[in-house]
Design a protein around this motif. Structure first.
Motif, PDB file in Angstrom:
ATOM      1  N   PRO A   1     -19.837  25.940  40.429  1.00  0.00           N
ATOM      2  CA  PRO A   1     -19.685  27.398  40.432  1.00  0.00           C
ATOM      3  C   PRO A   1     -18.767  27.882  41.548  1.00  0.00           C
ATOM      4  N   GLY A   2     -17.860  28.741  41.188  1.00  0.00           N
ATOM      5  CA  GLY A   2     -16.967  29.339  42.179  1.00  0.00           C
ATOM      6  C   GLY A   2     -15.697  28.553  42.430  1.00  0.00           C
ATOM      7  N   ALA A   3     -15.634  27.354  41.889  1.00  0.00           N
ATOM      8  CA  ALA A   3     -14.448  26.533  42.145  1.00  0.00           C
ATOM      9  C   ALA A   3     -13.486  26.612  40.965  1.00  0.00           C
ATOM     10  N   ASP A   4     -12.222  26.386  41.253  1.00  0.00           N
ATOM     11  CA  ASP A   4     -11.189  26.339  40.214  1.00  0.00           C
ATOM     12  C   ASP A   4     -10.573  24.955  40.140  1.00  0.00           C
ATOM     13  N   ALA A   5     -10.169  24.562  38.948  1.00  0.00           N
ATOM     14  CA  ALA A   5      -9.452  23.299  38.779  1.00  0.00           C
ATOM     15  C   ALA A   5      -8.029  23.474  39.266  1.00  0.00           C
ATOM     16  N   VAL A   6      -7.523  22.489  39.997  1.00  0.00           N
ATOM     17  CA  VAL A   6      -6.197  22.583  40.593  1.00  0.00           C
ATOM     18  C   VAL A   6      -5.193  21.703  39.862  1.00  0.00           C
ATOM     19  N   GLU A   7      -5.561  20.436  39.677  1.00  0.00           N
ATOM     20  CA  GLU A   7      -4.626  19.531  39.021  1.00  0.00           C
ATOM     21  C   GLU A   7      -5.395  18.499  38.215  1.00  0.00           C
ATOM     22  N   VAL A   8      -4.697  17.896  37.259  1.00  0.00           N
ATOM     23  CA  VAL A   8      -5.316  16.890  36.400  1.00  0.00           C
ATOM     24  C   VAL A   8      -4.386  15.691  36.284  1.00  0.00           C
TER      25      VAL A   8
ATOM     26  N   ASP B   1     -10.529  23.106  43.670  1.00  0.00           N
ATOM     27  CA  ASP B   1     -10.100  23.678  44.946  1.00  0.00           C
ATOM     28  C   ASP B   1     -11.177  23.653  46.027  1.00  0.00           C
ATOM     29  N   ASN B   2     -12.385  23.251  45.674  1.00  0.00           N
ATOM     30  CA  ASN B   2     -13.396  23.044  46.723  1.00  0.00           C
ATOM     31  C   ASN B   2     -13.504  21.559  47.081  1.00  0.00           C
ATOM     32  N   GLY B   3     -12.541  20.777  46.659  1.00  0.00           N
ATOM     33  CA  GLY B   3     -12.517  19.361  47.015  1.00  0.00           C
ATOM     34  C   GLY B   3     -13.137  18.453  45.985  1.00  0.00           C
ATOM     35  N   ALA B   4     -14.019  18.973  45.149  1.00  0.00           N
ATOM     36  CA  ALA B   4     -14.699  18.124  44.173  1.00  0.00           C
ATOM     37  C   ALA B   4     -13.697  17.412  43.263  1.00  0.00           C
ATOM     38  N   LEU B   5     -14.006  16.155  42.964  1.00  0.00           N
ATOM     39  CA  LEU B   5     -13.207  15.351  42.041  1.00  0.00           C
ATOM     40  C   LEU B   5     -14.060  15.081  40.812  1.00  0.00           C
TER      41      LEU B   5
ATOM     42  N   ARG C   1      -0.331  20.520  37.202  1.00  0.00           N
ATOM     43  CA  ARG C   1      -1.068  21.642  37.782  1.00  0.00           C
ATOM     44  C   ARG C   1      -1.783  22.407  36.696  1.00  0.00           C
ATOM     45  N   VAL C   2      -2.911  22.970  37.023  1.00  0.00           N
ATOM     46  CA  VAL C   2      -3.652  23.815  36.096  1.00  0.00           C
ATOM     47  C   VAL C   2      -3.266  25.263  36.352  1.00  0.00           C
ATOM     48  N   ASP C   3      -2.889  25.946  35.286  1.00  0.00           N
ATOM     49  CA  ASP C   3      -2.519  27.361  35.436  1.00  0.00           C
ATOM     50  C   ASP C   3      -3.698  28.134  36.034  1.00  0.00           C
ATOM     51  N   PRO C   4      -3.468  28.834  37.123  1.00  0.00           N
ATOM     52  CA  PRO C   4      -4.580  29.491  37.818  1.00  0.00           C
ATOM     53  C   PRO C   4      -5.017  30.794  37.178  1.00  0.00           C
ATOM     54  N   GLY C   5      -4.282  31.284  36.183  1.00  0.00           N
ATOM     55  CA  GLY C   5      -4.653  32.574  35.599  1.00  0.00           C
ATOM     56  C   GLY C   5      -4.240  33.708  36.509  1.00  0.00           C
ATOM     57  N   ALA C   6      -4.648  34.899  36.068  1.00  0.00           N
ATOM     58  CA  ALA C   6      -4.222  36.095  36.828  1.00  0.00           C
ATOM     59  C   ALA C   6      -4.955  36.160  38.165  1.00  0.00           C
TER      60      ALA C   6
ATOM     61  N   MET D   1      -7.411   9.646  42.685  1.00  0.00           N
ATOM     62  CA  MET D   1      -7.645  10.940  43.340  1.00  0.00           C
ATOM     63  C   MET D   1      -8.706  10.674  44.398  1.00  0.00           C
ATOM     64  N   ALA D   2      -8.425  11.036  45.626  1.00  0.00           N
ATOM     65  CA  ALA D   2      -9.367  10.741  46.702  1.00  0.00           C
ATOM     66  C   ALA D   2      -9.285  11.826  47.758  1.00  0.00           C
ATOM     67  N   ASP D   3     -10.300  11.861  48.594  1.00  0.00           N
ATOM     68  CA  ASP D   3     -10.335  12.909  49.614  1.00  0.00           C
ATOM     69  C   ASP D   3     -11.346  12.511  50.691  1.00  0.00           C
ATOM     70  N   ALA D   4     -11.351  13.275  51.774  1.00  0.00           N
ATOM     71  CA  ALA D   4     -12.374  13.124  52.808  1.00  0.00           C
ATOM     72  C   ALA D   4     -13.291  14.336  52.713  1.00  0.00           C
ATOM     73  N   LEU D   5     -14.355  14.196  51.953  1.00  0.00           N
ATOM     74  CA  LEU D   5     -15.274  15.320  51.726  1.00  0.00           C
ATOM     75  C   LEU D   5     -16.531  15.182  52.568  1.00  0.00           C
ATOM     76  N   VAL D   6     -16.892  13.954  52.908  1.00  0.00           N
ATOM     77  CA  VAL D   6     -18.089  13.736  53.723  1.00  0.00           C
ATOM     78  C   VAL D   6     -17.761  14.025  55.186  1.00  0.00           C
TER      79      VAL D   6
END
Lengths: 345, 345, 345, 345
Positions: C196-203, C231-235, C340-345, D206-211
């Motif tokens: 929740p609250g995060a956006d997809a950035v790239e694929v 964009d919150n770091g989640a993969l 890149r994922v289109d971020p929308g408006a 795809m990798a990151d430093a999230l911890v």
């Protein structure tokens, strides 16, 4: 975990002699030799000296001509008894009287008098006496007891323990009352142990010969349900059958005023297969496969108790209590009515 | 799946009247109205007319001044009885005699005479009579029976069925023998149904008041284990308790000469949470949550049976058989001995 | 649970017209008719009038000559669009412009321009626009989101969502990019919703034609792994395949800084069979079998949103976000690089 | 099961020297000493002689002043290398050149040149070289491979392997690329092994430093998803994270043209607790707890291979293949694009 803990005490393993070179004796010998750092197997005896010799040869330990010879050997600190059932009590008395620590496979005795005699011998000699109720050492059963001790499920109200063996090899070789004295005695101990502080009061048995009906007239019962009432109100069932098509099945369930805890599994591992036929997984096929870690832990406990000259986690008194339930079951099976459980001293 | 199948017959739903506007009646009404395409709820009655009026108002169906009025309504093709237990048998007789298809919540009767009377009334009138043993319609229970019918587990030898309710609201409101007549009667039917072709022969009961011990003197038993012997040799336990901390728990296990089948679950869904505390999942809290699909299917079956003028999947005769076990349990609980199960005609 | 809750609002069900009389349209019609108390199906249309007529005849509702005719019908308050995919966006615009509440099966559009157009039409008309991301309404998925909202697993770090369909009927009938636009779009929505609250950035996409390799030259991809960075770091990974031998498989897993939550199951029910072959259970074979309760709940939500003139739980904006990921996947599949994922408006 | 099988060969256990007295070395020493009948631990060395001395003292074996001294000891038949990672390859070469059987913890090398050098040394000396990919010896992973070999799931199409460690003690102590070279290398081997006959072609990371985000600038990656394409078409993900709140988590899933197989579990045992909070069970907290039987089996295999002078079940070549994937991952992580996997000779 004993196996990854190296205490100084393990440097001098307890010197153990084994009486009984049959299937379970051989399994115990192998586990003692290969997995129990605190014990060292030094000798084997059997009522049939040639069996002892064969096993001792494979294990490269000393073969004794008789159980008495093994018990008398000053090199033997402790004795593991996996002999034929009727010999158990006398062997316990002999080994204890000789000052050896004693581990006895269940059942320790077939009569309360013999059980009392065995316990008295160990008490008199001041030696540890442990009995082979291995389920207590299985990780899930131990965790179940811990949860009960922690009050997680409140006071036990409904309990269940079951044993299903994978196959009845030779019905003609099964002595009468085996289902109570040798099989369900495990469940009786488990139920007593999972209901800490409570005593069994009365039992009722429904049993039959459904696997091998031709042997019913010879006294064989292969399927049984036992209902038990405890003095704290808890009601329990213990259930056994001698021929489970899918393998070896041992489970327990304790329902209490605040929750339920269950232990036991039928699957060999976490493997799951999904195919056109659906989901499937392999099942456990034997007692050693299911309980190898529990056997390891019970012998580690025994070695520790001998080394530390203390009471082991499972005692002769525990064996006496489970036996009393088994004997009440025989009475109930004969009368068709409830039977009282001998309360002991 | 009934809900996704549109047969022409569904175009004219069976017109159903409901007797009983209590908790389970309201649940049944909602399910009939919202999920059973083959039925149309047209009226509600209750011994207390104001209850009927309130429910009928919410459902926008006709409120009847009395059960008799509802039964007499020519617009009502079939009657669903969810009234208070003692009224069941008379209402079945009245509805059947009026030529209506009858669905009666369990127990259909509290005496064998009443059960026989109810069955005779339906048979005489040639109307379908279905009883509310909803477990048979749960997907896993139905699949268990199918596996047994397919011979997958061979001949049943050991069976188990259990019911644990999430809480005992008011012990003072529980009539004596409720645990056998209202609760375990579900398990008795399940055991009979999962052991096709076999009859129960004798029972033995151990029971107590462990949840509400103060009410034991008033005849309340809230914890019970019943052992049952069937005429094909199978031995079974049925187990109940009125206060499961973790929710609603209904399970069955049938072990046979070739395998085992189990049904029932305690988890709400496949959700699993893993945190520092370990693994966890939510548990089912109520009968409607657990059995909503089963209730839907049993009413779909009832509507089909009425429309097709055929015997439904659960009959008054089935109710009579389960009742006979419950009555034997009362006898056993009073005598402390085994009791024979009335074999019926 | 909607199905057992009788609110006054349900007395006047929302009058719904269905566009699309194919497999999923028929399923939706049946569910709307039989299980959704808050909705009343009143008409059916299809690009092929004879299909609409046949389904309407079975359902006893009005058949419309065209989607436009259904949309124009003043008796229709809300429109459920289950037409062919390319028609979705225009139908949403038409229905919204006509002032009707709109439910559109996924994908709502195949281009971002169309998605924006559809959203703008609904916003401009002030009508609810819901999209058919049914997983959100499955009990375990909903509970997973609730656990995440409650902070039980902390911040998402690794996520997984997968879809495996039971069989690829006719590869020649599958348009290019179906795996992203029609199948994985479900997973993209699930991942967005469970983070929740995060956006997809790239694929990044790895995909192939492994089920039907002969059709790869025609643009068919039937097996794909998508990796997504938020964009919150989640993969995250999203994974799909068009031919699962064991049935229909939809699962999700979210691992976060404080724990993990999983949803989805492959088993039909709690039934477990144990035989000489081991342990087994039946698997789910189709989407309707797996998601019938979720479909019911999503239509109940739609009816409520229309009645209450409010934004539904799944919006056109959500559909736009999932589509943006699908379109980035196509770009990645073509380039072999991240997109890149289109971020929308 | 090795532990219950007494073959004559076990009478003369292989004499093993251990290099590395850290956490995993100590665990290996204990397992070798207490559970592996076919091996006898005779000496310990470490780059820090005092560490070797302390462990040797506890184990009552010989302490060596250096790894070279241990390797040179004629009493040592085989060497187990659990030293620091950068030393692995040189130690393999030294031990092999000295004619000793070699077991090396993963990763065997950090460059392909070193890996080739290690393999060449063992091949040249004609000694067994085994690498510590312990998952292959876990019962469920082994059964998964057996199912794949038996054709139960057809040709692999989608695969997944994951590792989540229970906690990141000191981010500053983690060398760059650890997540690929030390952690995911296990998953790369598992994926290669579960896709028999196939080679990895390309990877994307795809990798990151999230911890521990503060350490990203120092090159620490603690969360990664790797996508791999194999030359038989199979697509795979490997996933790792350094801080799982619930414990240690290792799982694998292989989906093929005819089905799916899964291995790995998060629960400690079959224990299940049901309380007012729902259902729960304990989770595995560490690698030794999860894999103690697998470690035992891999050392039993090593002892057997040395005794029988044969190629072990996991070879230096296998280590080289897994390393090639890890190195490609580093390249991909740096470039943000796919990277080719070195195909080897």
């Amino acid at each position: 975990m004993t196996t990854t803990d190296l205490t100084p005490a393990e440097r001098e393993p307890v010197r153990v002699g084994l009486i009984g070179a049959g299937r379970i004796g051989t399994s115990h010998a192998t586990i003692l030799r290969n997995r129990v750092a605190g014990a060292s197997l030094v000798g084997v005896a059997d009522a049939r000296p040639e069996s002892a010799a064969a096993l001792a040869d494979r294990l490269e330990v000393r073969a004794h001509a008789s159980p008495d010879s093994l018990i008398a050997d000053p090199d033997v600190e402790a004795v593991v008894i996996a002999a034929s059932t009727p010999a158990h009590a006398d062997l316990v008395v002999a080994a204890a009287t000789a000052g050896k620590g004693v581990f006895c496979e269940k059942p320790m005795a077939l009569t309360l008098a013999d059980a009392d005699r065995a316990v008295a011998a160990a008490d008199g000699a001041g030696v540890p006496l442990q009995v082979g109720f291995n389920r207590r050492f299985a990780a899930d059963f131990a965790a179940a007891r811990a949860a009960i001790d922690a009050g997680e499920i409140g006071t036990p109200q409904l309990m269940r323990s079951l044993t299903r063996d994978p196959g009845l090899a030779d019905p003609a070789a099964v002595p009468p009352w085996t289902i109570f004295l040798l099989t369900l005695v495990h469940d009786f101990d488990a139920l007593l142990w999972l209901n800490p502080g409570a005593d069994a009061v009365e039992v009722f048995v429904m049993a039959d010969a459904l696997v091998a009906p031709d042997y019913k007239s010879a006294g064989l019962l292969d399927t049984a349900i036992v209902t038990i009432r405890f003095d704290n109100g808890a009601l329990a069932t213990a259930e056994a059958n001698f021929s489970a098509a899918y393998g070896y099945d041992v489970r327990a369930e304790v329902f209490g005023s605040r929750g339920m805890v269950t232990a036991g599994r039928t699957e060999t591992s976490a493997l799951r297969l999904h195919t056109e036929s659906g989901m499937s997984g392999p099942t456990l096929r034997g007692d050693v496969e299911m309980f190898i870690d529990a056997y390891t832990s019970e012998f580690a406990e025994f070695a520790d108790a001998v080394r530390e000259k203390r009471t082991p986690a499972v005692t002769g008194h525990d064996a006496r209590r489970a036996l009393a339930i088994a004997l009440a079951c025989i009475e109930s099976a004969q009368s068709g009515s409830t039977a009282r459980v001998d309360p002991g001293a």
